[in-house]
Design a protein around this motif. Structure first.
Motif, mmCIF file in Angstrom:
data_model
loop_
_atom_site.group_PDB
_atom_site.id
_atom_site.type_symbol
_atom_site.label_atom_id
_atom_site.label_comp_id
_atom_site.label_asym_id
_atom_site.label_seq_id
_atom_site.Cartn_x
_atom_site.Cartn_y
_atom_site.Cartn_z
ATOM 1 N N GLY A 48 -3.007 0.033 1.743
ATOM 2 C CA GLY A 48 -1.685 0.495 1.172
ATOM 3 C C GLY A 48 -0.791 1.056 2.193
ATOM 4 N N GLN A 49 -1.472 1.380 3.397
ATOM 5 C CA GLN A 49 -0.691 1.959 4.544
ATOM 6 C C GLN A 49 -0.038 0.995 5.277
ATOM 7 N N PRO A 50 1.207 1.261 5.830
ATOM 8 C CA PRO A 50 1.933 0.276 6.519
ATOM 9 C C PRO A 50 0.983 -0.366 7.605
ATOM 10 N N ALA A 51 1.440 -1.606 8.125
ATOM 11 C CA ALA A 51 0.765 -2.546 9.098
ATOM 12 C C ALA A 51 0.182 -1.748 10.335
ATOM 13 N N PRO A 52 1.214 -0.876 11.212
ATOM 14 C CA PRO A 52 0.340 -0.292 12.227
ATOM 15 C C PRO A 52 -0.859 0.484 11.969
ATOM 16 N N TRP A 53 -0.857 1.158 10.791
ATOM 17 C CA TRP A 53 -2.106 1.678 10.413
ATOM 18 C C TRP A 53 -3.417 0.981 10.390
ATOM 19 N N GLN A 54 -3.282 -0.416 10.273
ATOM 20 C CA GLN A 54 -4.214 -1.131 10.048
ATOM 21 C C GLN A 54 -4.832 -1.463 11.513
ATOM 22 N N ASP A 55 -4.448 -1.239 12.605
ATOM 23 C CA ASP A 55 -4.698 -1.418 14.065
ATOM 24 C C ASP A 55 -5.256 -0.078 14.429
ATOM 25 N N PRO A 56 -6.621 -0.531 14.960
ATOM 26 C CA PRO A 56 -7.344 0.876 15.279
ATOM 27 C C PRO A 56 -6.761 1.625 16.409
ATOM 28 N N ALA A 57 -5.740 0.905 17.028
ATOM 29 C CA ALA A 57 -5.192 1.313 18.475
ATOM 30 C C ALA A 57 -4.015 2.263 18.268
ATOM 31 N N ALA A 104 -12.077 16.112 9.530
ATOM 32 C CA ALA A 104 -13.393 16.108 9.845
ATOM 33 C C ALA A 104 -14.269 14.804 9.451
ATOM 34 N N LYS A 105 -14.066 14.638 8.016
ATOM 35 C CA LYS A 105 -14.940 13.603 7.804
ATOM 36 C C LYS A 105 -14.661 12.250 8.505
ATOM 37 N N GLU A 106 -13.377 11.799 8.759
ATOM 38 C CA GLU A 106 -13.018 10.698 9.367
ATOM 39 C C GLU A 106 -13.380 10.769 10.893
ATOM 40 N N VAL A 107 -13.360 12.160 11.413
ATOM 41 C CA VAL A 107 -13.782 12.344 12.888
ATOM 42 C C VAL A 107 -15.303 11.882 12.951
ATOM 43 N N MET A 108 -16.145 12.039 11.921
ATOM 44 C CA MET A 108 -17.325 11.947 12.086
ATOM 45 C C MET A 108 -17.728 10.431 11.705
ATOM 46 N N THR A 109 -17.144 9.959 10.587
ATOM 47 C CA THR A 109 -17.504 8.517 10.006
ATOM 48 C C THR A 109 -16.788 7.459 10.829
ATOM 49 N N ASP A 110 -15.548 7.547 11.522
ATOM 50 C CA ASP A 110 -14.692 6.771 11.991
ATOM 51 C C ASP A 110 -14.787 5.368 11.676
ATOM 52 N N PRO A 111 -14.450 5.155 10.250
ATOM 53 C CA PRO A 111 -14.692 3.585 9.608
ATOM 54 C C PRO A 111 -13.948 2.479 10.549
ATOM 55 N N THR A 112 -12.955 2.935 10.963
ATOM 56 C CA THR A 112 -12.142 1.642 11.757
ATOM 57 C C THR A 112 -12.399 1.950 13.277
ATOM 58 N N GLY A 113 -12.909 2.704 13.891
ATOM 59 C CA GLY A 113 -13.179 2.959 15.199
ATOM 60 C C GLY A 113 -11.889 3.569 16.123
ATOM 61 N N ALA A 114 -10.769 4.103 15.246
ATOM 62 C CA ALA A 114 -9.442 4.621 15.688
ATOM 63 C C ALA A 114 -10.030 5.869 16.497
ATOM 64 N N GLN A 122 2.466 18.130 11.191
ATOM 65 C CA GLN A 122 1.794 17.297 10.698
ATOM 66 C C GLN A 122 2.458 16.106 10.866
ATOM 67 N N VAL A 123 2.748 15.215 11.999
ATOM 68 C CA VAL A 123 3.336 14.063 12.189
ATOM 69 C C VAL A 123 2.497 12.939 11.793
ATOM 70 N N TYR A 124 2.623 12.659 10.331
ATOM 71 C CA TYR A 124 1.541 11.794 9.714
ATOM 72 C C TYR A 124 2.052 10.493 9.601
ATOM 73 N N TRP A 125 3.057 9.921 10.304
ATOM 74 C CA TRP A 125 3.796 8.634 10.470
ATOM 75 C C TRP A 125 3.323 7.707 11.492
ATOM 76 N N ASN A 126 3.482 6.584 11.349
ATOM 77 C CA ASN A 126 3.205 5.724 12.585
ATOM 78 C C ASN A 126 4.556 5.574 13.282
ATOM 79 N N ILE A 127 4.314 5.002 14.442
ATOM 80 C CA ILE A 127 5.353 4.777 15.519
ATOM 81 C C ILE A 127 6.336 3.667 15.017
ATOM 82 N N GLY A 128 7.604 3.817 14.715
ATOM 83 C CA GLY A 128 8.419 3.017 14.221
ATOM 84 C C GLY A 128 8.693 2.956 12.467
#
Length: 418
Positions: free
Chosen positions: A359-368, A391-401, A316-322
């Motif tokens: 509350g997540q770091p800035a990179p997570w606010q970027d859908p890319a 699965a909930k986020e796979v389905m709803t995808d609120p940010t388009g990520a 579970q590499v659940y952190w952003n690049i950097g």
């Protein structure tokens, strides 16, 4: 390191756990990740998974107490969502808290179905999930949590015939939850029996453990297994070594039982992303994480991979690049290095749920951001795919990520590694 593989390991595993834990470390220290050119679209096998969590009604069912028809409709909608996102594996949580999402002779029906532990929901979610996943060309991996009993500490709230009430000496409270004590051999055998019931009865494609072994540390709390250590810990230099041996035995014995019962069923584990920091152990990753699985969860995940005890690993590499304490760009190559040459498939666990989360770091606010993860991981030939929480986020995808991941990396459906 030459490929060992889980099935080869099973034949030689009995009585060799302590020796195996040390074997291969010197070879691993010299291994460097194989950096590959970007993969072509012609490569047709890739793990594209999602976790479908039932604990706390996280993903499914959306609430306890829904009708059987409503539960079934929601489950099928999640499977259809996986197909629409061009995924090929669903990791379905079928034993969230010492309970069952199938008619188990060992443990009660899950409260997350009917709202009442032990109440028959009127249908078979696991059986349905297997049939309907396969009908859609999806693999169905049965996800089990081995030792969590309840998200509270009151045994009287469990159904009267619950194994934890029939064997009160098996459980310990910690951090506001109840756990089976991993140091008791009868407990280890029982949880294996409960999980193997599902393996023997259903055409699941894999058995999947998550990251919970000994519980995550809670400040000011003590996991009171001193008496168990005094009874069973002979031959170990300290309690930490004994605890790791208990978890090693759970994993290695489960591997052997799966192979004996159904050799074609795979065995995978999705551990917390940091085995040890390099400041703790030179073999560790260039991280400064506050939790280390080896030390805090007593799960020697690196050894499980290096020795081929499992078929696949999904850290579970659940952190952003950097991210300074645990950089995605540091952990992916570290895991690629660990898995290289072992025969254990490496897939990267991705924190889709963090995309756009306040509350997540800035990179997570970027859908890319998530798409950049897959682009980075493609440099490493050992990385054979990704799994998304959840699965909930796979389905709803609120940010388009998720949509961006699909557009950038999943132009067509492909088969998972076999």
């Amino acid at each position: 390191m030459a490929r060992i593989g889980r099935r080869g390991f099973v034949a030689a595993a009995a009585g060799a756990l302590s020796a195996l834990a040390a074997t291969g470390d010197a070879a691993a220290a010299s291994d460097r990740p194989a950096v590959a050119p970007p993969r072509t679209r012609a490569e047709r096998r890739e793990f594209r998974g999602m976790w479908l969590a039932s604990v706390g009604n996280r993903d499914w069912p959306s609430a306890p107490g829904l009708s059987a028809a409503a539960q079934r409709a929601e489950l099928l909608a999640h499977l259809d969502s996986a197909v629409a996102r061009r995924l090929n594996v669903v990791i379905f949580q079928v034993r969230p808290t010492a309970d069952a999402l199938w008619p188990s002779p060992y443990e009660p029906w899950s409260q997350y179905l009917s709202g009442v532990q032990g109440r028959n929901p009127g249908w078979d979610p696991l059986g349905t999930a297997v049939t309907e996943a396969h009908r859609r060309g999806l693999q169905l991996h049965a996800w089990f949590n081995p030792y969590r009993v309840a998200n509270h500490t009151d045994p009287s709230l469990l159904v009267p015939n619950h194994p934890a009430r029939r064997h009160p000496g098996w459980i310990l409270p910690y951090g506001g939850k109840l756990y089976y004590n991993p140091g008791i051999p009868e407990v280890r055998r029982f949880v294996q029996d409960a999980m193997m019931d599902a393996v023997s009865r259903y055409a699941v494609d894999a058995v999947h453990f998550d990251d919970y072994f000994y519980p995550y540390p809670v400040a000011g709390q003590v996991f009171r297994d001193d008496a168990t250590y005094a009874r069973y810990g002979a031959g170990h230099p300290d309690k930490a070594s004994w605890r790791r041996s208990n978890i090693d035995r759970l994993v290695s014995e489960m591997a052997a039982r799966i192979t004996k019962a159904k050799p074609g069923v795979r065995f995978g584990i999705s551990p917390f992303g940091v085995w040890r920091n390099s400041a703790t152990d030179p073999r560790g990753s260039a991280t400064a994480a506050g939790v280390q699985t080896y030390d805090d969860l007593h799960a020697d995940t690196r050894t499980w991979v290096r020795q081929g005890w499992i078929d696949y690993v999904v850290p579970q590499v659940y952190w952003n690049i950097g991210f300074q304490a645990a950089d995605y760009a540091a952990l992916v190559p570290w895991w690629a290095d660990v898995a290289r040459g072992t025969g254990v498939e490496l897939y990267i666990g991705e924190a889709l749920y963090k995309a756009g989360m306040p509350g997540q770091p800035a990179p997570w606010q970027d859908p890319a951001e998530l798409s950049r993860h897959l682009t980075f991981a493609r440099r490493y030939a050992t990385v054979r795919g990704h799994c998304f929480f959840s699965a909930k986020e796979v389905m709803t995808d609120p940010t388009g990520a998720m949509a961006k991941v699909v557009a950038d990396h999943y132009p067509t459906r492909v088969r998972p590694p076999s």
